[in-house]
Motif scaffolding. Structure first.
Motif, PDB file in Angstrom:
ATOM      1  N   ILE A  82      11.659  24.183  57.186  1.00 34.17           N
ATOM      2  CA  ILE A  82      11.686  24.565  55.102  1.00 34.17           C
ATOM      3  C   ILE A  82      12.762  24.784  54.858  1.00 34.17           C
ATOM      4  O   ILE A  82      13.028  26.244  55.395  1.00 34.17           O
TER       5      ILE A  82
ATOM      6  N   PHE B   7      14.685  26.835  52.183  1.00 37.64           N
ATOM      7  CA  PHE B   7      14.466  28.287  51.124  1.00 37.64           C
ATOM      8  C   PHE B   7      15.683  28.295  50.154  1.00 37.64           C
ATOM      9  O   PHE B   7      16.984  28.321  50.855  1.00 37.64           O
TER      10      PHE B   7
ATOM     11  N   LEU C 212      12.854  32.640  59.943  1.00 41.22           N
ATOM     12  CA  LEU C 212      13.520  32.820  57.985  1.00 41.22           C
ATOM     13  C   LEU C 212      13.937  34.237  58.587  1.00 41.22           C
ATOM     14  O   LEU C 212      15.661  34.547  58.137  1.00 41.22           O
TER      15      LEU C 212
ATOM     16  N   ASP D 184      10.017  28.292  60.764  1.00 41.50           N
ATOM     17  CA  ASP D 184       8.751  28.895  60.069  1.00 41.50           C
ATOM     18  C   ASP D 184       9.666  30.906  59.549  1.00 41.50           C
ATOM     19  O   ASP D 184      10.336  30.802  59.889  1.00 41.50           O
ATOM     20  N   ASN D 185       8.788  31.412  58.746  1.00 45.00           N
ATOM     21  CA  ASN D 185       9.044  32.634  58.552  1.00 45.00           C
ATOM     22  C   ASN D 185       9.778  33.640  59.504  1.00 45.00           C
ATOM     23  O   ASN D 185      10.604  34.269  59.259  1.00 45.00           O
TER      24      ASN D 185
ATOM     25  N   GLU E  59       6.762  17.744  50.803  1.00 40.93           N
ATOM     26  CA  GLU E  59       5.622  18.050  51.417  1.00 40.93           C
ATOM     27  C   GLU E  59       4.702  17.192  52.106  1.00 40.93           C
ATOM     28  O   GLU E  59       4.301  17.528  53.583  1.00 40.93           O
TER      29      GLU E  59
ATOM     30  N   ASN F 230      10.581  29.894  48.144  1.00 44.39           N
ATOM     31  CA  ASN F 230       9.930  28.381  49.245  1.00 44.39           C
ATOM     32  C   ASN F 230      10.124  27.420  48.481  1.00 44.39           C
ATOM     33  O   ASN F 230       9.285  27.213  46.851  1.00 44.39           O
TER      34      ASN F 230
END
Length: 256
Positions: A54, A56, A107, A103-104, A158, A129
């Motif tokens: 993902i 950012f 991060l 993933d968060n 996505e 994001n």
């Protein structure tokens, strides 16, 4: 530069035919653009979502920034495998960083270390994001008007499912992200596999939308870029389509 921007892996022969020059003349001109630091990099546009990452954007305002500290930050970011691009800039923010994470949690770990190491230099921060990115050719190089909406070359979509790559494909991808103009023969020598296998694997990654294209990074001092941030309380699908259509048909906009 326009031809390389659209496809950094294009052959010298094809460029020569399109610009009506000899192959040798094209090669000399590209070498000159590299030596003058106008073209700084030939890179591969990798769809990060297909690999399970993902993206950012981290926007920072800085303080107490000495030349030594700026160089320290540059070195840290260049050596960090989670950072894809970064730019020191003027305006509301002083530093913009694009980074990727699975993933968060991963991060958070990465950002915690960065914030800790440079806490005295960070005044404020904002993180976004990235849901989807559409990248467009630099048609402004030829003052060319976009007559058709270009194919999406975004580094994140996505809707793309995660694809598992074997070690050889990951190695090929790693080499191409550092230099998109590496020939299949050069890659085959580095990885000790056949050039035919390299070509087949690259075509497969392109077909699966893991590789979305190849382009060039141009020096900011010659081609300065500007980031415009728009905030909406609510955006309808109709307005979103209008914005995307405007961006696709404006030759000064390179991504959204």
């Amino acid at each position: 530069m326009s031809e390389l921007d659209k496809d950094a892996r294009i052959s010298l022969t094809k460029i020569a035919k399109r610009v009506n020059l000899s192959k040798q003349a094209v090669s000399c001109r590209i070498d000159s653009l590299i030596k003058k630091d106008i073209i700084q990099m030939f890179y591969t546009i990798v769809n990060t979502s297909s690999l399970g990452y993902i993206p950012f954007y981290l926007f920072l305002t800085l303080r107490n920034l000495t030349i030594d500290k700026e160089n320290e930050i540059r070195t840290y970011l260049k050596e960090n495998q989670h950072v894809t691009t970064f730019n020191f800039c003027d305006g509301v923010y002083d530093l913009v960083i694009c980074l990727i994470a699975k993933d968060n949690s991963s991060l958070y770990k990465e950002l915690t270390k960065f914030y800790s190491d440079f806490s005295l230099q960070i005044r404020s921060k904002r993180i976004l994001n990235i849901v989807d990115v559409k990248s467009y050719p630099r048609d402004y190089l030829l003052e060319k008007k976009r007559s058709l909406i270009p194919l999406n070359r975004g580094f994140h979509n996505e809707i793309i499912k995660e694809v598992k790559l074997d070690k050889i494909n990951l190695s090929i991808l790693s080499l191409l992200t550092k230099n998109a103009r590496l020939s299949s023969t050069e890659i085959s020598r580095k990885l000790n596999i056949s050039a035919t296998s390299v070509i087949r694997r690259i075509k497969s990654m392109q077909k699966e939308k893991i590789i979305n294209g190849y382009s060039i990074h141009l020096a900011e001092k010659f081609f300065p870029t500007h980031i415009v941030m728009l905030e909406f309380n609510h955006i309808s699908s109709n307005i979103e389509k209008k914005i995307l259509s405007y961006a696709a048909n404006n030759n000064k906009i390179t991504y959204i």
